[in-house]
Design a protein around this motif. Structure first.
Motif, PDB file in Angstrom:
ATOM      1  N   GLU A  99       1.488   4.242  -4.182  1.00  0.00           N
ATOM      2  CA  GLU A  99       1.964   2.858  -4.202  1.00  0.00           C
ATOM      3  C   GLU A  99       3.208   2.706  -5.078  1.00  0.00           C
ATOM      4  O   GLU A  99       4.022   1.819  -4.852  1.00  0.00           O
ATOM      5  CB  GLU A  99       0.855   1.924  -4.697  1.00  0.00           C
ATOM      6  N   PHE A 134      -3.500  -1.711  -5.460  1.00  0.00           N
ATOM      7  CA  PHE A 134      -4.474  -0.653  -5.758  1.00  0.00           C
ATOM      8  C   PHE A 134      -4.509  -0.295  -7.240  1.00  0.00           C
ATOM      9  O   PHE A 134      -5.506   0.170  -7.737  1.00  0.00           O
ATOM     10  CB  PHE A 134      -4.107   0.560  -4.903  1.00  0.00           C
ATOM     11  N   SER A 167       0.849  -1.193   0.000  1.00  0.00           N
ATOM     12  CA  SER A 167       0.000   0.000   0.000  1.00  0.00           C
ATOM     13  C   SER A 167       0.882   1.240   0.000  1.00  0.00           C
ATOM     14  O   SER A 167       2.079   1.149   0.244  1.00  0.00           O
ATOM     15  CB  SER A 167      -0.844   0.060   1.277  1.00  0.00           C
ATOM     16  N   ALA A 168       0.235   2.382  -0.218  1.00  0.00           N
ATOM     17  CA  ALA A 168       0.917   3.670  -0.043  1.00  0.00           C
ATOM     18  C   ALA A 168       1.147   3.901   1.447  1.00  0.00           C
ATOM     19  O   ALA A 168       0.531   3.244   2.283  1.00  0.00           O
ATOM     20  CB  ALA A 168       0.054   4.779  -0.616  1.00  0.00           C
ATOM     21  N   THR A 176      -2.754   8.353   0.499  1.00  0.00           N
ATOM     22  CA  THR A 176      -3.824   8.344  -0.506  1.00  0.00           C
ATOM     23  C   THR A 176      -4.855   9.438  -0.210  1.00  0.00           C
ATOM     24  O   THR A 176      -5.321  10.121  -1.124  1.00  0.00           O
ATOM     25  CB  THR A 176      -4.479   6.946  -0.589  1.00  0.00           C
ATOM     26  N   ARG A 202     -10.960   2.431  -2.754  1.00  0.00           N
ATOM     27  CA  ARG A 202     -10.197   2.561  -1.518  1.00  0.00           C
ATOM     28  C   ARG A 202     -10.048   1.206  -0.824  1.00  0.00           C
ATOM     29  O   ARG A 202     -10.993   0.417  -0.774  1.00  0.00           O
ATOM     30  CB  ARG A 202     -10.849   3.588  -0.575  1.00  0.00           C
ATOM     31  N   GLY A 203      -8.873   0.965  -0.328  1.00  0.00           N
ATOM     32  CA  GLY A 203      -8.583  -0.325   0.300  1.00  0.00           C
ATOM     33  C   GLY A 203      -8.257  -1.401  -0.720  1.00  0.00           C
ATOM     34  O   GLY A 203      -8.125  -2.580  -0.386  1.00  0.00           O
ATOM     35  N   GLY A 204      -8.098  -1.009  -1.984  1.00  0.00           N
ATOM     36  CA  GLY A 204      -7.969  -1.958  -3.082  1.00  0.00           C
ATOM     37  C   GLY A 204      -6.699  -2.799  -3.098  1.00  0.00           C
ATOM     38  O   GLY A 204      -6.625  -3.785  -3.834  1.00  0.00           O
ATOM     39  N   SER A 205      -5.708  -2.441  -2.298  1.00  0.00           N
ATOM     40  CA  SER A 205      -4.473  -3.232  -2.289  1.00  0.00           C
ATOM     41  C   SER A 205      -4.720  -4.670  -1.833  1.00  0.00           C
ATOM     42  O   SER A 205      -4.012  -5.583  -2.264  1.00  0.00           O
ATOM     43  CB  SER A 205      -3.430  -2.606  -1.366  1.00  0.00           C
ATOM     44  N   ASP A 206      -5.691  -4.863  -0.965  1.00  0.00           N
ATOM     45  CA  ASP A 206      -6.023  -6.230  -0.543  1.00  0.00           C
ATOM     46  C   ASP A 206      -6.457  -7.044  -1.759  1.00  0.00           C
ATOM     47  O   ASP A 206      -6.079  -8.200  -1.914  1.00  0.00           O
ATOM     48  CB  ASP A 206      -7.188  -6.224   0.467  1.00  0.00           C
TER      49      ASP A 206
HETATM   50  N1  ASP Z   1      -3.696   3.246  -0.699  1.00  0.00           N
HETATM   51  C1  ASP Z   1      -5.037   2.881  -1.075  1.00  0.00           C
HETATM   52  C2  ASP Z   1      -6.019   3.398  -0.054  1.00  0.00           C
HETATM   53  O1  ASP Z   1      -5.639   4.029   0.906  1.00  0.00           O
HETATM   54  C3  ASP Z   1      -5.213   1.427  -1.281  1.00  0.00           C
HETATM   55  C4  ASP Z   1      -4.905   0.566  -0.091  1.00  0.00           C
HETATM   56  O2  ASP Z   1      -4.157   0.978   0.791  1.00  0.00           O
HETATM   57  O3  ASP Z   1      -5.423  -0.554  -0.010  1.00  0.00           O
HETATM   58  O4  ASP Z   1      -7.198   3.219  -0.199  1.00  0.00           O
END
Ligand code: ASP
Ligand code: MG
Length: 420
Positions: free
Chosen positions: A69, A131, A36-37, A42, A145-149
């Motif tokens: 990222e 992401f 992730s970043a 982000t 958002r949260g897409g790195s998972d």
């Molecule tokens: N950096 C992106 C976010 O904050 C993706 C992630 O962290 O999963 O949503």
């Protein structure tokens, strides 16, 4: 291996991550790392887009927000190299991680992992920015958002990984938020179905989409902490929470000779708002007049109740929308006031949704009754209810969130027996 924003926040923390990665590679594993970043980055980038142009073009938004990222994946590769590891970064377009549909909320499609696998087999550690992907037009996309998972699960599926370890700032999935209930317990196993419901009702450990993808593709998923001491047990000993299929859970329960509990997790979400339309005509078609324009505007309505009709053929309709969409929802409904024919709009953003989730609900009776009784005993008023086969959600006053979570955690027998 996937590392979240708090694990990547600064060069010192990235060094700890690199140590964990190096240990896995040194143990003889072929490793791909998705990052992730840095925490907060982000959000900062999203704000720049808003400042530059409040009606920003999602394609250019993706160019800006995906950069966080890019920075952390390069830094992790550099740090690994400084430790003598062979490491190389792979941007989304280089793999490529193909995505489709909307910019800013793209969905992962096929990943052609041939080159990636070849490089991993040659002993190189692959580092990928989470992401981000690439569109059919060859432009950078992001996955919400949260897409790195979701990136991590998609890569794990594409390289046919033995396991996808999601390293985060908590050491697993708890029965509820440990900041609210000190007797919350870390779970060794949670089923995909439960995790999916928990993620969708506000437990923030995993992006909902990543869970459904892992379930569909049969990816072994573990949630564990990256904040561990030197010499702590390795990820292979499963120190975190494993997300398992329902059949696997059955086998585990049987082996340990324990019964399935009715409720395994309690989540809370303060990001919803309640809307009440008063004196809506009680006739066929009235509710569709309300919800069609909201649906067309992409506003996600969650809980809905329609009161019993009063005399004069009128009724009140109550529902919830995401707090961030409240203003837009009200504006849309006001525009349609004469068509829908309601009297007043009342809204309240000071609400919370409390959800109890458990596969055991399918076979245990009285789960809902216990929830309502427990809340009633504490004088907590239920404003709306929604259910699925394995979930019951209630809407309450936001100020009562902590109390509600605490009493429900006890009522369903989830409190840890060890002194908190
Ligand atoms: N950096 C992106 C976010 O904050 C993706 C992630 O962290 O999963 O949503
Ligand atoms: Mg996350």
């Amino acid at each position: 291996m996937k590392f979240g924003g708090t694990s990547m926040a600064g060069t010192e923390r990235i060094r700890r991550v690199a140590n964990i990665v190096r240990a896995q590679a040194a143990a003889g594993n072929e490793v791909a790392v998705v990052v992730s970043a840095m925490a907060g980055e982000t959000d900062r980038l999203v704000n720049f887009c808003r400042e530059a142009n409040p009606l920003y073009d999602p394609a250019e938004y993706d160019v800006v927000v995906s950069s966080g990222e890019q920075v952390t994946s390069g830094l992790l590769a550099l740090t690994l190299q400084s430790m003598g590891c062979d490491a190389r970064s792979w941007m989304g377009w280089q793999v490529p991680i193909n995505t489709f549909a909307n910019h800013a909320n793209a969905r992962v499609g096929d990943i052609d992992a041939e080159k990636l696998i070849a490089s991993m087999q040659s002993g190189q550690i692959a580092v990928l920015p989470g992401f981000q992907g690439v569109s059919e037009e060859g432009r950078i996309t992001t996955m919400g958002r949260g897409g790195s998972d979701t990136s991590a699960v998609a890569v794990a599926a594409a390289v046919d990984a033995d396991r996808c370890d999601i390293y985060t700032d908590v050491d697993g999935v708890y029965t509820t938020d440990p900041r609210i209930v000190s007797r919350a317990r870390k779970q060794k196993y949670v089923t995909f179905e439960e995790m999916l419901e928990l993620a969708s009702v506000g437990a923030k450990v995993l992006q909902t989409r990543s869970v459904s993808l892992a379930m569909k593709r049969g990816v072994r998923l573990q949630v564990l902490s990256s904040f561990v001491e030197e010499g702590a047990p390795s990820a292979d000993t499963l120190p975190g929470t494993m997300i398992v299929s329902d059949e696997e859970m059955d086998a585990i329960l049987e082996e340990n000779n324990v019964e399935r509990q009715s409720v395994t997790g309690i989540a809370h979400d303060k990001n919803e708002a309640r809307v009440v339309l008063t004196r809506v005509p009680d006739k066929p078609g009235a509710v569709s007049e309300i919800f069609l324009p909201l649906g067309d505007a992409g506003i996600n309505v969650d809980m809905i109740i329609q009161n019993v009709g009063r005399d004069k053929g009128e009724t009140d309709v109550t529902f919830t929308v995401p707090q961030a969409e409240l203003a837009r929802a009200i504006a849309l409904l006001e525009e349609k006031q004469s068509v829908i024919g309601f009297n007043r709009i009342i809204s309240d953003a000071n609400v919370a949704k409390i959800s109890v989730v458990g596969m055991g609900m399918k076979s245990h009776g009285g789960v809902a009754a216990l929830m309502f009784k427990t809340l009633a005993d504490r004088g907590i008023n239920v404003q709306a209810i929604s259910t699925s086969e394995i979930k019951i959600s209630v809407l309450i006053d936001a100020d009562e969130t902590e109390l509600a979570v605490r009493v429900l955690h006890s009522a369903y027998g989830l409190d840890s027996q060890e002194a908190a």
